[in-house]
Scaffold this active site. Sequence first.
Site, PDB file in Angstrom:
ATOM      1  N   ALA A  63       0.858  -1.186   0.000  1.00  0.00           N
ATOM      2  CA  ALA A  63       0.000   0.000   0.000  1.00  0.00           C
ATOM      3  C   ALA A  63       0.896   1.238   0.000  1.00  0.00           C
ATOM      4  O   ALA A  63       2.057   1.167   0.410  1.00  0.00           O
ATOM      5  CB  ALA A  63      -0.869  -0.011   1.248  1.00  0.00           C
ATOM      6  N   GLY A 109       0.461  -5.113   0.981  1.00  0.00           N
ATOM      7  CA  GLY A 109      -0.726  -5.146   0.125  1.00  0.00           C
ATOM      8  C   GLY A 109      -0.437  -5.794  -1.217  1.00  0.00           C
ATOM      9  O   GLY A 109      -1.346  -6.347  -1.855  1.00  0.00           O
ATOM     10  N   GLU A 112      -0.935  -9.298  -0.705  1.00  0.00           N
ATOM     11  CA  GLU A 112      -2.372  -9.528  -0.474  1.00  0.00           C
ATOM     12  C   GLU A 112      -3.155  -9.515  -1.788  1.00  0.00           C
ATOM     13  O   GLU A 112      -4.077 -10.303  -1.986  1.00  0.00           O
ATOM     14  CB  GLU A 112      -2.906  -8.482   0.510  1.00  0.00           C
ATOM     15  CG  GLU A 112      -2.337  -8.722   1.917  1.00  0.00           C
ATOM     16  CD  GLU A 112      -2.638  -7.599   2.876  1.00  0.00           C
ATOM     17  OE1 GLU A 112      -2.225  -6.453   2.602  1.00  0.00           O
ATOM     18  OE2 GLU A 112      -3.291  -7.847   3.899  1.00  0.00           O
ATOM     19  N   GLU A 132       4.276  -5.442   7.169  1.00  0.00           N
ATOM     20  CA  GLU A 132       3.489  -4.382   7.811  1.00  0.00           C
ATOM     21  C   GLU A 132       3.925  -4.110   9.240  1.00  0.00           C
ATOM     22  O   GLU A 132       3.939  -2.965   9.703  1.00  0.00           O
ATOM     23  CB  GLU A 132       1.997  -4.732   7.797  1.00  0.00           C
ATOM     24  CG  GLU A 132       1.332  -4.617   6.438  1.00  0.00           C
ATOM     25  CD  GLU A 132       1.432  -5.868   5.579  1.00  0.00           C
ATOM     26  OE1 GLU A 132       2.252  -6.759   5.906  1.00  0.00           O
ATOM     27  OE2 GLU A 132       0.691  -5.963   4.595  1.00  0.00           O
TER      28      GLU A 132
HETATM   29  C1  3H9 Z   1       0.762  -2.337   3.398  1.00  0.00           C
HETATM   30  O1  3H9 Z   1       0.951  -2.757   2.295  1.00  0.00           O
HETATM   31  C2  3H9 Z   1      -0.504  -2.530   4.179  1.00  0.00           C
HETATM   32  C3  3H9 Z   1      -1.379  -3.535   3.538  1.00  0.00           C
HETATM   33  O2  3H9 Z   1      -1.663  -4.572   4.399  1.00  0.00           O
HETATM   34  C4  3H9 Z   1      -2.621  -2.925   2.933  1.00  0.00           C
HETATM   35  C5  3H9 Z   1      -3.573  -2.292   3.839  1.00  0.00           C
HETATM   36  C6  3H9 Z   1      -4.868  -1.806   3.195  1.00  0.00           C
HETATM   37  N1  3H9 Z   1       4.603   3.457  -0.204  1.00  0.00           N
HETATM   38  O3  3H9 Z   1      13.199   1.839  -0.501  1.00  0.00           O
HETATM   39  P1  3H9 Z   1      13.537   2.516  -1.763  1.00  0.00           P
HETATM   40  C7  3H9 Z   1       9.222   4.822  -1.986  1.00  0.00           C
HETATM   41  S1  3H9 Z   1       1.965  -1.395   4.176  1.00  0.00           S
HETATM   42  C8  3H9 Z   1       5.047   4.667  -0.559  1.00  0.00           C
HETATM   43  O4  3H9 Z   1      14.552   3.595  -1.721  1.00  0.00           O
HETATM   44  P2  3H9 Z   1      14.713   0.100  -2.754  1.00  0.00           P
HETATM   45  C9  3H9 Z   1      10.378   5.184  -1.087  1.00  0.00           C
HETATM   46  O5  3H9 Z   1       9.987   6.103  -0.086  1.00  0.00           O
HETATM   47  C10 3H9 Z   1       3.335  -1.394   3.044  1.00  0.00           C
HETATM   48  N2  3H9 Z   1       6.325   4.878  -0.986  1.00  0.00           N
HETATM   49  O6  3H9 Z   1      13.938   1.472  -2.900  1.00  0.00           O
HETATM   50  C11 3H9 Z   1      11.346   5.779  -2.077  1.00  0.00           C
HETATM   51  O7  3H9 Z   1      10.925   7.120  -2.337  1.00  0.00           O
HETATM   52  P3  3H9 Z   1      11.990   8.263  -2.664  1.00  0.00           P
HETATM   53  C12 3H9 Z   1       4.065  -2.673   3.067  1.00  0.00           C
HETATM   54  C13 3H9 Z   1       7.138   3.831  -1.059  1.00  0.00           C
HETATM   55  O8  3H9 Z   1      14.870  -0.394  -4.126  1.00  0.00           O
HETATM   56  C14 3H9 Z   1      11.110   4.959  -3.342  1.00  0.00           C
HETATM   57  O9  3H9 Z   1       9.817   4.383  -3.179  1.00  0.00           O
HETATM   58  N3  3H9 Z   1       5.223  -2.592   2.232  1.00  0.00           N
HETATM   59  C15 3H9 Z   1       6.725   2.548  -0.702  1.00  0.00           C
HETATM   60  O10 3H9 Z   1      15.902   0.261  -1.884  1.00  0.00           O
HETATM   61  C16 3H9 Z   1      12.119   3.850  -3.539  1.00  0.00           C
HETATM   62  O11 3H9 Z   1      12.174   3.070  -2.355  1.00  0.00           O
HETATM   63  C17 3H9 Z   1       6.438  -2.256   2.687  1.00  0.00           C
HETATM   64  O12 3H9 Z   1       6.613  -2.015   3.856  1.00  0.00           O
HETATM   65  C18 3H9 Z   1       5.390   2.382  -0.265  1.00  0.00           C
HETATM   66  N4  3H9 Z   1       4.902   1.161   0.092  1.00  0.00           N
HETATM   67  O13 3H9 Z   1      13.721  -0.855  -1.953  1.00  0.00           O
HETATM   68  C19 3H9 Z   1       7.540  -2.197   1.675  1.00  0.00           C
HETATM   69  N5  3H9 Z   1       7.752   1.693  -0.863  1.00  0.00           N
HETATM   70  O14 3H9 Z   1      12.736   7.789  -3.880  1.00  0.00           O
HETATM   71  C20 3H9 Z   1       8.171  -0.835   1.675  1.00  0.00           C
HETATM   72  C21 3H9 Z   1       8.783   2.425  -1.320  1.00  0.00           C
HETATM   73  O15 3H9 Z   1      11.160   9.457  -2.841  1.00  0.00           O
HETATM   74  N6  3H9 Z   1       9.198  -0.679   0.681  1.00  0.00           N
HETATM   75  N7  3H9 Z   1       8.419   3.719  -1.451  1.00  0.00           N
HETATM   76  O16 3H9 Z   1      12.879   8.319  -1.435  1.00  0.00           O
HETATM   77  C22 3H9 Z   1      10.400  -1.283   0.721  1.00  0.00           C
HETATM   78  O17 3H9 Z   1      10.678  -2.080   1.591  1.00  0.00           O
HETATM   79  C23 3H9 Z   1      11.408  -0.907  -0.316  1.00  0.00           C
HETATM   80  O18 3H9 Z   1      10.999   0.316  -0.869  1.00  0.00           O
HETATM   81  C24 3H9 Z   1      11.611  -1.925  -1.454  1.00  0.00           C
HETATM   82  C25 3H9 Z   1      12.540  -1.298  -2.537  1.00  0.00           C
HETATM   83  C26 3H9 Z   1      12.257  -3.200  -0.887  1.00  0.00           C
HETATM   84  C27 3H9 Z   1      10.313  -2.269  -2.088  1.00  0.00           C
END
Ligand code: 3H9
Length: 712
Positions: A63, A109, A112, A132
Amino acid sequence: MPDLVRYEVKDGVAVVTIDNPPVNALSPNVWTEIDQAVQRAVADPAAEATVLIGAGTTFIAGADIKVFDLLKTPQDSIARSAGTHALLRRMEDSTKPLVAAIHGNALGGGLEVAQACHFRVATRDAKVGQPEVLLGIIPGAGGTQRLPRLAGAQMALEMCTDGKPVAAPKALAAGIIDRIVDGDLLSGAIAFAREKARAREIRKVRDIPHAADAVKAGLAACEATRAALKKTAKGMQAPFAAVSAIEAGLKLGFDEGSVRERELFAECVVSTESKALRHLFFAEREVAKVPDVPKDTPAREIKRAAVVGAGTMGGGIAMTYANAGIPVLLKDVDDAALQRGLATIRRNYDVTMSKGKMTAEQVEKTMALITPTTSYDGFDQVDIVVEAVFENMDLKKSTFAELGKVTRPDCILASNSSTLDIDEFAKASGRPAQVVGHHFFSPANVMKLLEIVRGRETSKDVIATSLKLAKKLGKVGVVVGNCFGFVANRMLAYYMREAYLLLEEGASVEQIDRVLTEFGLPVGPFGMQDIAGIDVGARIRQYLASIGKSRAEGPQSAVPDRLFEMGRYGQKTGAGWYKYDAPGSRNRTPDPLIEQLAEDEARKRGIARRPVADDEIIARITTALANEGARVIEDGYATRAGDIDVIYVYGFGFPRHRGGPMFYADTVGLDRVLARVTDYRRRFGDYWAAAPLLERLAAEGRGFYSEAAAPA
Ligand code: 3H9
């Protein structure tokens, strides 16, 4: 606006491509467009099945985390997630086989959505996870209900409470995915979808039954997980909520379990814990953005490195480079010092191996990247030198003067000094633009923080290279200014001042350490000093006294100096703030001598000792950190409050679920923090002066962050 979700038909299969760079996060419009595209496929006579795939480097990273800020009350959240649950149900009810094609990550998400598909295929290097909990929430789109049906309760409990991603082969074995595609993912997914269409096979995960014995085992696993979390997740809400949601699904079935999931998600998403963790998620990414160092500043590749000084820090730094696959020269003055350093490195790797984190072969390969030397031969080949000699200005200056001569003009000269003025080394080197501080934290091969200290003349490409290098080394690099102690240790001096003074006033070493570990720190201030070495701090205090300075304003307790004089340096000498079974042992017992020393000191300073409440310990210590943090920001030594929070979380284990010292101050309320400072000033003296930034923000009713967190 380009479409966030594209629709096309290929080989009789509808291909729904999510294209929301950089990570295909599920913003509200993405949810809607996926829904519409899947329904379009159902109605499309040209399509016999549907494949859902991500554009770019990943499937769906979850999400959109920013959207959670809009959920102000649990009711907001429940209303929104009821809609999401219904949407996923609609997808699952698709009358044509629906296949998720996963590459990169399917997280939160994202996983999911994939679970609401009938089948999942993935590339071999893909990862799936429910992270999460690392954001203080639980899966909120059915993950706590569908994942146990796919993978079993035990695996779902693990994934939802530790948040770690699972690699595709393991996910395949667990039943989370159905096939690994080794060639082109889309072609493989289309072929798979057609197979399922021919076989008229549709599998709704929500309809997979829980067998009676699986329910029994699952409920026992919930109990066991809860018991384990009581130790590992003390003071946290989300991991326990994840267990409760999974348990509800086992006991009540899919529909009622889903209702419970929505309620638990809603309680979590508005919690301070979640706000703190979401704040850190973005703060950790913000630190890489330095206002006057644009994104396109050239950053060099570091292919070879050298470390000068094979002591504890130098050895740990050399290990860090070797672990990242970068060959490193390790220099010390003589063979004996080198052999001592190498023996410590070998011991550290043996420990890693005994924990099963490295094989013997990996250790040998990694150690082979470290070349010991007593000369500067080969220094003309390296891209960076990290100086880690004894913390002495003259010694460091002469080292930098030598390094200026023996290295290439473009070689970066980094200092691991924790306190000294790097501009002095810069001058001594003859090429100040190449000089920077790389302040590692002990043990350097373990701690994730790297303070990148910017000198007066440090060039922008050296800063950009340092940030890129930090990532390669597996560290979180934070750029800080060149003041005494930089940011981490400058603030630590105030933390320690309060710990010592509280001891003199009547709290005990054990009480202070207990209160801070209950607050969430891995170790209290005294336990930490016994590990780091009481001699280290004492020597710095002596040096400062010799130049008429001290690390923090206010009275400086003499108790640590008394311990130093007694040769009680901590764990390594078998005694410090605690008594240990033997030198080097971690088995500690309280020592009545400390109480005696504290009493003597209190008497000398005319302090009447008193019982100190646990709350006062937290209040004094965290207020000291926030007040000094405010000065650090105002003086320009940290770019923003979030940088300080990241420094404290990674450098000192400040509890993540409290967001760091500055975020925590916001949750207390800056008006309250200021009131405490004013009270302490009245009670203890003028050294408790409020930082002007704190006064200003409190007067404006604001926090360190533009939108202050709600008081806890
Ligand atoms: C969820 O899903 C709840 C559900 O149950 C649904 C409920 C209804 N949202 O990390 P990076 C941005 S909760 C918004 O540097 P990498 C990040 O801020 C979510 N923004 O890249 C960055 O922005 P900027 C569960 C996001 O290659 C840019 O993308 N999911 C999100 O080193 C690049 O990110 C997680 O917790 C997001 N979800 O790593 C996963 N994700 O360039 C969260 C990233 O402006 N994400 N951004 O600074 C990650 O763990 C890493 O981003 C990922 C890539 C491994 C995917």
